[in-house]
Motif scaffolding. Structure first.
Motif, short mmCIF file in Angstrom:
data_model
loop_
_atom_site.label_atom_id
_atom_site.label_comp_id
_atom_site.label_asym_id
_atom_site.label_seq_id
_atom_site.Cartn_x
_atom_site.Cartn_y
_atom_site.Cartn_z
N SER A 182 0.77 -1.21 -0.12
CA SER A 182 -0.07 -0.04 -0.05
C SER A 182 0.78 1.22 0.12
N VAL A 183 2.27 1.16 0.06
CA VAL A 183 3.17 2.48 -0.04
C VAL A 183 3.93 2.25 -1.27
N ALA A 184 3.74 3.20 -2.01
CA ALA A 184 4.53 3.28 -3.33
C ALA A 184 5.94 3.65 -3.14
N VAL A 185 6.21 4.84 -2.51
CA VAL A 185 7.45 5.44 -2.33
C VAL A 185 7.63 6.02 -0.72
N LEU A 186 8.40 5.25 -0.01
CA LEU A 186 8.88 5.64 1.44
C LEU A 186 9.97 6.53 1.57
N ALA A 187 9.84 7.69 1.86
CA ALA A 187 11.15 8.37 1.85
C ALA A 187 11.40 8.86 3.27
N SER A 188 12.52 8.69 3.81
CA SER A 188 13.08 9.49 5.00
C SER A 188 13.94 10.52 4.97
N VAL A 189 13.73 11.32 5.89
CA VAL A 189 14.75 12.69 6.09
C VAL A 189 15.38 12.89 7.14
N SER A 190 16.56 12.68 7.25
CA SER A 190 17.18 12.91 8.78
C SER A 190 16.89 11.93 9.93
N SER A 191 16.57 10.33 9.46
CA SER A 191 16.02 9.47 10.13
C SER A 191 17.33 8.83 10.76
N PRO A 192 16.98 8.55 12.11
CA PRO A 192 17.96 7.57 12.91
C PRO A 192 17.61 6.24 12.67
N HIS A 193 17.73 5.56 11.60
CA HIS A 193 17.55 4.14 11.36
C HIS A 193 18.34 3.22 12.39
N ARG A 194 19.71 3.74 12.80
CA ARG A 194 20.54 2.90 13.56
C ARG A 194 20.64 3.63 14.81
N GLY A 195 19.82 4.50 15.16
CA GLY A 195 19.91 4.89 16.59
C GLY A 195 20.59 6.55 16.44
N SER A 196 20.50 7.15 17.67
CA SER A 196 20.99 8.40 17.84
C SER A 196 21.64 8.48 19.06
N PRO A 197 22.86 8.99 18.99
CA PRO A 197 23.71 9.00 20.30
C PRO A 197 23.20 10.05 21.52
N VAL A 198 22.21 11.13 21.06
CA VAL A 198 21.42 11.97 21.79
C VAL A 198 20.43 11.12 22.79
N ALA A 199 19.89 9.98 22.12
CA ALA A 199 19.05 9.15 23.01
C ALA A 199 19.66 8.25 24.10
N LYS A 200 20.70 7.65 23.65
CA LYS A 200 21.47 7.17 24.71
C LYS A 200 22.06 7.84 25.76
N ALA A 244 7.77 9.31 27.13
CA ALA A 244 9.36 9.63 26.82
C ALA A 244 10.14 8.61 27.09
N TYR A 245 10.19 7.97 27.89
CA TYR A 245 11.16 6.91 28.16
C TYR A 245 11.24 5.66 26.89
N ALA A 246 9.92 5.36 26.68
CA ALA A 246 9.82 4.35 25.73
C ALA A 246 10.45 5.12 24.21
N ALA A 247 9.98 6.22 24.01
CA ALA A 247 10.52 6.96 22.92
C ALA A 247 12.15 7.03 22.76
N ALA A 248 12.76 7.28 23.96
CA ALA A 248 14.16 7.45 24.02
C ALA A 248 14.88 5.91 23.67
N LYS A 249 14.14 4.89 24.30
CA LYS A 249 14.77 3.69 24.24
C LYS A 249 14.61 3.03 22.60
N GLN A 250 13.63 3.60 21.97
CA GLN A 250 13.46 3.10 20.61
C GLN A 250 14.57 3.54 19.85
N LEU A 251 15.28 4.76 20.16
CA LEU A 251 16.46 5.42 19.14
C LEU A 251 17.83 5.09 19.76
N VAL A 252 18.05 3.96 20.66
CA VAL A 252 19.20 3.55 20.64
C VAL A 252 19.10 2.32 20.03
#
Length: 371
Positions: free
Chosen positions: A143-161, A192-200
């Motif tokens: 159902s998705v033709a083109v999936l485009a990410s901009v500045s996305s942390p697909h392998r995490g962000s050091p800020v979250a950790k 917020a805790y779950a949000a941060a854990k997602q991005l490690v």
């Protein structure tokens, strides 16, 4: 270049040359509507600014109905359809991705379309991968033709950790995010805790009974033609003094991940100095996410035209990244096609000279060629 600056310069050159002002072509209409998926801290505003707007609050996906309209994106085809999804501002992408799928499914039912394309900024680009799989499973077809990410942390962000590593734990995580994003952290439905854990990258806590982190998420929601027909990504990085003033607020309680030497090759994406193979480029992050975390699928090249319409094309020099947990050294370190903006310059957070309407119009035009 900002559209107003371009118009002024075009007029000046036209006056000098004695001719009419130059014109430029805009974006072609996409076959399917485009859904905008916001990152952490959205929906309608971020740090007091319109999330999907320019510095004046104009929605980048709002097409002009006539040439006399002003509160719209004049680079879009008048028939362009776009929709802004709303999910919890602070949650895991498991939760946000399901909310996004629900929003998209409702929009598709209302409009009668069979597919959409998604543009996701920051965590929105991660949410989109779960939404794409959920939509496939519910509807029985891609159902998705083109999936485009901009500045996305697909392998995490050091800020979250870094936030999670602060003591005394959950209280400080929420307090830190509240200092940056405001009281929206405390809105109903937020975690917020779950949000941060997602991005490690790795599972942050092995004793909480829940496997979190981007490594596990990437395995569950991979780059797959079953879920989206085309995966593409735009990568941002800060250069010199172009960091948005809003990001300087982070330095009160976080750190400069560029100055700390954001490393690649150790797999944890924690931003610690002296990690792994020690590879580091100049300006290798956008103030929030490293370039080694941002590529998903094809890397795109954005060209900011001085005259005429900006363009977005595939960067053929960088191979497509299908296994998000195993980028090559080239995909992790190459500065090819990096957009020289920080993490929030490419959305509505100002002040800056970045032309968000034309940037997203150029991306929409790219989508029109591939949907």
């Amino acid at each position: 270049m900002n559209r107003i600056q371009r118009v002024v310069m075009t007029g000046l050159f036209a006056g000098v040359l004695g001719g009419a002002p130059a014109s430029w072509a805009g974006a072609a209409k996409t076959q399917f509507p485009v859904v905008f998926a916001h990152g952490m801290g959205g929906f309608d505003d971020l740090l007091g600014y319109d999330y999907w707007g320019n510095d004046f609050g104009t929605f980048v996906g709002e097409a002009c109905e006539s040439r006399f309209d002003t509160n719209c994106n004049s680079d879009l085809d008048p028939g362009q359809r776009a929709f802004v999804a709303q999910v919890a501002a602070f949650q895991s992408s498991e939760v946000r991705g399901l909310d996004l799928a629900d929003d998209i499914e409702g929009f598709m039912a209302t409009t009668g379309v069979s597919k959409v394309s998604i543009i996701g900024h920051s965590q929105g680009g991660i949410d989109a991968r779960k939404a794409a799989r959920v939509l496939r499973e519910r509807r029985g077809a891609t159902s998705v033709a083109v999936l485009a990410s901009v500045s996305s942390p697909h392998r995490g962000s050091p800020v979250a950790k870094y936030i999670l590593d602060q003591k005394p734990g959950v209280t400080s995580v929420i307090a830190a995010l509240a200092r940056y994003y405001g009281d929206s952290v405390y809105a109903p439905g937020n975690d917020a805790y779950a949000a941060a854990k997602q991005l490690v990258f790795n599972d942050y806590s092995s004793s909480d009974g829940v496997v979190t982190g981007m490594k596990a998420f990437n395995e569950k929601y991979p780059v797959s033609s079953n879920y989206a027909e085309r995966y593409v990504s735009l990568i941002t990085a800060q250069f010199g003094g172009n960091v948005n003033p809003a990001l300087y607020l982070l330095k009160e309680f976080l750190f400069d991940i560029d100055g700390n030497g954001y490393c690649v090759g150790d797999g944890d994406n924690d931003g610690a100095a002296g990690c792994g193979d020690g590879v580091r480029n100049e300006a290798d992050d956008d103030g929030m996410v490293g370039i080694n975390s941002q590529q998903m699928g094809r890397r795109l090249r954005y060209h900011d035209a001085f005259f005429g319409f900006d363009s977005v094309t595939d960067d053929a020099s960088i191979p497509t990244l299908n296994d998000l947990n195993a980028p090559s050294r080239l995909q992790s370190t190459s500065m090819s096609s990096v957009v020289p903006q920080d993490h929030v310059d490419v959305v509505g957070v100002g002040p800056d000279a970045f032309d968000e309407p034309e940037f997203y119009a150029a991306l929409i035009h790219y989508i029109s060629l591939h949907d």
